[in-house]
Design an enzyme around this catalytic site. Structure first.
Site, mmCIF file in Angstrom:
data_model
loop_
_atom_site.group_PDB
_atom_site.id
_atom_site.type_symbol
_atom_site.label_atom_id
_atom_site.label_comp_id
_atom_site.label_asym_id
_atom_site.label_seq_id
_atom_site.Cartn_x
_atom_site.Cartn_y
_atom_site.Cartn_z
ATOM 1 N N LYS A 126 -35.246 69.728 39.504
ATOM 2 C CA LYS A 126 -34.838 68.511 38.711
ATOM 3 C C LYS A 126 -34.002 68.650 37.753
ATOM 4 C CE LYS A 126 -38.443 66.134 39.287
ATOM 5 N NZ LYS A 126 -39.851 66.091 39.112
ATOM 6 N N HIS A 129 -30.028 68.154 32.838
ATOM 7 C CA HIS A 129 -29.288 66.207 32.458
ATOM 8 C C HIS A 129 -28.978 67.074 30.367
ATOM 9 C CE1 HIS A 129 -32.315 65.209 30.465
ATOM 10 N NE2 HIS A 129 -33.675 65.328 31.631
ATOM 11 N N HIS A 132 -30.941 67.640 28.392
ATOM 12 C CA HIS A 132 -31.771 69.476 27.394
ATOM 13 C C HIS A 132 -30.559 69.730 26.545
ATOM 14 C CE1 HIS A 132 -33.737 68.986 31.525
ATOM 15 N NE2 HIS A 132 -34.630 69.133 31.060
#
Ligand code: ARG
Length: 569
Positions: A126, A129, A132
């Site tokens: 994943k 991005h 985070h």
């Protein structure tokens, strides 16, 4: 350093017979320095001394005139106001600056205590991005702060590397995967596969069954399933590590959710044997009425375990592995309920250390162009944001080169230190629970309350020290420091350790961010009004030592936030 508060408390204890620790807790800091550096309200003595507070203040002021480190003691209404002796303050603080060096502001309150700090924890396959950024930077700052106070910190990245979605990933890869593309551009390619299978599965239910099969194979340790999963994990981690390198962030452990497979089975057995599970529409749940919380699912009706179950197993593992004093989770505020349930379950299981598990939540970050949504495919990668910050600083530095007509020898390094520092600083400037909008202009400005401003002030102090040929080994006559701003700076140095302690207690790095920013401001004001490299050697040496102390404090403060302090800018 002299503990002025403790000295006052001991003096008060001697005069009143009351407990010094208790008295110390009652000592206040007046709102205005002109009223003194410390104040003691005498109300609390009225009962024991059988006098009115005003009279008590009058009576005690002379008896306390001899408290070490005070220049005077004044009775003002029902208060005793204490004024710290400037020279005693300067001597004590500057001795500590020279003696403690790198360790200035540290203490040993954490000695012998193990603390687990879990942060960042992205999900494999994943995007890593912009969302985070918060857990990653706050967590890293907390790690550094705790270490500075003597704690043994285990920095854990609890990777999201487990769950039924990996069955889908494997099935999608088997159908459409292209090794070369994945190796070239792992995460976007894996995300594409995942999106595609979810879409196709809406029409074709068979894909769901196939995916379930793969997940069950993965759980049973099937060779092909495990090696594919391992590959997804490896390529993802390689991507993540590039970002951690940019950020100068390291972990002691990358044990992700998958590590707890077997321990989870044991945890479920334990929950069962303690009679906590009840059936509810085919699922196994725990009732948490007692804690005013909604019931928690432990095993879903299809027999699979969930995120929460894995966290129970993880917490038990960490207690056994690290015998932690605190187990800290730096995770967004959306998961407050999750961690409340986790703690409640651990309590029901009889673990008295449940309350040592602490969730440190934080608010949301968004970009000026709008919040990102993974579903709409509008993902902003953290790495891109960081590189953009570095590039923008590089442009600023290039402009400067042109203006000055000379090249810097370290422009690239500097652009990185300032760009990354600016992003971290903005992240750590506010109370963590507040939402904030990422603001490029403010972040990268060299003026106002920003990273570049503080870094620049630090570099300025450094060149001043060099120009003055400062040597910390030379003895200094600190009584030469008589200016108001000098006293303010000494007070800032004096309070640095306490601010670090407070910051660690509340898990709020912004205490430190603001403190060093304030110190930088005071210094700049001082420097604008007061020449440092003066003729009078004694005055010059004293001022340089003060500058050295403040520079040191600012560098240590920046480092505690994970921000570098370049010597030249
Ligand atoms: N991987 C999760 C996410 O991205 C965060 C994990 C938080 N830590 C935990 N122990 N539950 O949302």
């Amino acid at each position: 350093m002299i503990n002025f508060k403790e000295n006052i408390a001991r003096g008060l204890a001697r005069e009143t017979g009351l407990d010094a620790d208790e008295l110390m807790r009652k000592i206040e800091t007046p709102p205005d320095h002109k009223m003194g550096d410390y104040a003691f309200p005498t109300f609390m003595l009225a009962k024991t001394m059988r006098k009115n507070p005003k009279a008590i203040a009058e009576e005690l002021k002379d008896a306390l005139a001899d408290v070490e480190g005070m220049s005077k003691v004044v009775a003002q209404g029902p208060y005793l106001n204490f004024f710290v002796d400037s020279t005693a303050l300067a001597k004590s603080v500057l001795d500590a600056v020279v003696e403690q060096g790198e360790n200035f502001g540290s203490s040993d309150i954490g000695e012998g205590k193990n603390v687990v700090i879990e942060y960042s924890s992205p999900n494999i396959a994943k995007p890593f991005h912009i969302g985070h950024i918060r857990t990653t930077i706050i967590g890293d700052a907390l790690k550094r702060i705790y270490r500075h106070l003597g704690y043994n910190v285990e920095a854990v990245n609890h990777l999201g590397d487990y769950g039924t979605q990996f069955g889908m990933m494997i099935e999608a890869y088997k159908l459409w995967g292209d090794d070369e593309l994945i190796n070239q551009n792992p995460i976007p390619e894996l995300v594409k596969l995942y999106v595609k299978i979810n879409k196709e599965a809406e029409e074709n239910k068979e894909l769901i069954d196939k995916s379930r099969e793969w997940f069950s194979k993965l759980e049973k340790g099937d060779e092909e399933a495990v090696s594919l999963w391992q590959w997804f994990r490896d390529v993802s981690l390689k991507e993540f590590k590039r970002v951690y390198d940019l950020l100068d962030i390291e972990f002691d452990s990358y044990r992700g959710e998958s590590y707890y497979g077997e321990l989870m089975v044991e945890a479920v057995e334990e929950i069962k044997s303690k009679g906590l599970l009840v059936e509810d529409k085919g699922a196994q749940i725990i009732n948490l009425d007692e804690y005013d919380l909604p019931p928690a699912i432990i095993i879903k009706s299809d027999g699979s375990t969930i995120y929460l179950t894995r966290d129970i197993a993880t917490a038990i593992f960490r207690k056994n592995e690290y015998d932690f004093y605190k187990n800290i989770y730096v995770v967004g505020s959306q998961q407050i309920l999750h961690f409340q349930q986790m703690k409640a379950i651990l309590k029901l299981m009889g673990y008295d250390w449940a309350d040592d598990c602490v969730h440190i939540p934080f608010g949301m970050v968004s970009l000026p162009e709008g919040t990102m949504s993974t579903r709409k495919g509008k993902v902003v990668y953290l790495e891109d944001v960081l590189n953009r910050a570095i590039d923008k600083v590089d442009v600023i530095l290039k402009e400067r080169e042109e203006k000055n007509g000379s090249k810097m020898d370290n422009r690239e390094t500097l652009a990185r230190q300032v760009g990354i520092g600016a992003v971290k600083f903005q992240e750590l400037f506010n109370q963590r629970i507040k939402d904030y909008v990422f603001d490029w202009d403010r972040t990268l400005s060299f003026e106002g309350e920003t990273g570049p401003y503080v870094q620049y002030t630090h570099a300025r102090m450094n060149s001043l020290l060099q120009k003055g040929g400062f040597d910390p080994a030379r003895p200094v006559d600190v009584s030469k420091l008589e200016k108001e701003e000098e006293k303010e700076l000494l007070q800032m140095l004096y309070g640095f350790n306490q601010i670090i302690v407070d910051s660690h207690e509340k898990c709020e790095p912004y205490f430190i961010t603001r403190y060093i920013t304030e110190s930088a401001k005071i210094f700049n004001k001082y420097y604008a009004n007061t020449p440092i490299l003066v003729e009078d050697e004694a005055v010059k040496e004293a001022r340089l030592l003060l500058v050295y102390g403040v520079k040191n404090m600012i560098r240590i403060g920046l480092n505690l936030l994970g921000i570098q302090a370049p010597d030249k800018m």
